[in-house]
Design a protein around this motif. Structure first.
Motif, PDB file in Angstrom:
ATOM      1  N   TYR A 189       4.373 -30.205  30.413  1.00  0.00           N
ATOM      2  CA  TYR A 189       4.305 -31.209  31.477  1.00  0.00           C
ATOM      3  C   TYR A 189       4.487 -30.561  32.851  1.00  0.00           C
ATOM      4  CZ  TYR A 189       4.271 -35.010  28.083  1.00  0.00           C
ATOM      5  OH  TYR A 189       3.918 -35.876  27.075  1.00  0.00           O
ATOM      6  N   ASP A 246      -0.055 -34.456  29.458  1.00  0.00           N
ATOM      7  CA  ASP A 246      -0.550 -34.811  30.790  1.00  0.00           C
ATOM      8  C   ASP A 246      -1.739 -33.916  31.117  1.00  0.00           C
ATOM      9  OD1 ASP A 246       0.776 -32.423  31.054  1.00  0.00           O
ATOM     10  OD2 ASP A 246       1.861 -32.976  32.875  1.00  0.00           O
ATOM     11  N   GLU A 278       1.783 -30.129  35.047  1.00  0.00           N
ATOM     12  CA  GLU A 278       0.497 -30.358  35.709  1.00  0.00           C
ATOM     13  C   GLU A 278       0.563 -30.096  37.209  1.00  0.00           C
ATOM     14  OE1 GLU A 278      -2.649 -34.086  36.445  1.00  0.00           O
ATOM     15  OE2 GLU A 278      -0.812 -34.375  35.270  1.00  0.00           O
ATOM     16  N   SER A 298       1.742 -30.371  25.829  1.00  0.00           N
ATOM     17  CA  SER A 298       1.793 -31.311  26.954  1.00  0.00           C
ATOM     18  C   SER A 298       0.711 -32.374  26.791  1.00  0.00           C
ATOM     19  CB  SER A 298       1.581 -30.563  28.276  1.00  0.00           C
ATOM     20  OG  SER A 298       2.511 -29.515  28.423  1.00  0.00           O
TER      21      SER A 298
END
Length: 309
Positions: free
Chosen positions: A12, A48, A14, A46
């Protein structure tokens, strides 16, 4: 031409990736031109836009970036091992994706590696974080130094530079439910310690939850120390001696005709205390047994879904 692999576990991240990779690329200017760089970015399950951000980085620097996509989240330590297995460098730097560790520290780390050191540790001398998080970190590493590995640096560390030989040892061990960075020190190689101040996270929210910290604490103790088992033995011995002494006292009262104490409440307190100790002891032993079972099953530490070279 020496090749340096920079391994970054990503979960996570991003929003962090564009900023982090920009600083990493800029940091290359501090190295000699003959150093060849490779970036091994491991997406640790992840959900995202982390994977897409990593692929954008790969597209912007073809031939220099390797993106490893894992099938699911396995934790940062296992993700790092996956990155080690995919890295092709003569030496490797492990750094987080949130820029709390300064990339410029890789420069003196590389210099020490050239001098022959196989492990160089970036040691958190202090933190910009305050409050409970800082207190828990200090207590954790102090206890680990006292009861697990006495030769680890103060303050903890997860920013390291290592020779490929060390990485191959770690990959071969395939140790689970452990502390990867303590394992590097446990190998016994002399290391250099470079202190620095860990930055406060500026982008995004940390996924390093209290539950994960508690598991790491337990894993670190059980993987590198026999203290819990020894503590159970010592407490059990003390309770046994106390019970034996009290038994002699009761027998003495009966033999000499004295009135025996009536302490029902005291008896219940003792019974509850001993029962609680027994359950705690069984829990500690169970933790060791479960870890033995987990190791015996020999399931892989991670499953690689795709590698983008």
């Amino acid at each position: 031409m020496p090749k340096l692999s920079v391994i970054i576990p990503c979960y996570y991240n991003e929003d962090n990736i564009p900023v982090t990779v920009r600083e990493l690329i800029a940091n290359e200017a501090s190295f000699s031109p003959e150093v060849d760089f490779e970036y091994v970015m491991v997406n640790d399950g992840s959900e995202d836009g982390t994977l897409q951000a990593l692929l954008d980085f790969r597209a912007a620097h073809p031939g220099k970036v390797r993106v490893v996509e894992l099938a699911g989240n396995v934790g940062s330590y296992n993700a790092i091992v996956a990155g080690m297995a995919q890295a092709t460098g003569d030496c490797m730097a492990i750094i987080t994706a949130d820029l709390q560790d300064p990339p410029e520290l890789i420069v003196p780390m590389y210099a020490y590696w050239q001098q022959g050191f196989k492990i160089i540790i970036g040691n958190r001398q202090d933190r910009e974080e305050t409050g409970l998080q800082q207190l828990l970190a200090k207590v954790f590493h102090h206890l680990m130094k006292k009861i697990a590995l006495s030769n680890i640096p103060d303050g903890g560390f997860d920013f390291v530079f290592l020779d490929r030989q060390v990485a191959e040892h770690i990959i071969a061990l395939q140790e689970r439910n452990s502390n990867l960075f303590y394992l590097m020190v446990w190998l016994g190689y002399p290391y250099v310690n470079i202190p620095y101040i860990r930055r406060k996270r500026q982008i995004g929210k940390s996924r390093w939850t209290l539950k994960k910290k508690a598991k790491l604490f337990i894993d670190s103790i059980l993987a590198f120390s026999f203290f819990p088992i020894r503590a159970i033995s010592v407490v059990g011995l003390v309770l046994g001696l106390a019970a034996f002494s009290y038994g002699l006292y009761i027998i003495g009262l009966r033999l000499f005709g004295s009135q025996e104490p009536e302490g029902w409440s005291a008896l219940m307190v003792v019974l509850l205390f001993v029962s609680a100790f027994q359950m705690t002891a069984l829990g500690v032993i169970g933790e060791y047994v479960w870890r033995g079972l987990d190791a015996a099953r020999k399931r892989p530490l991670y499953v690689v879904k795709e590698v983008y070279k």
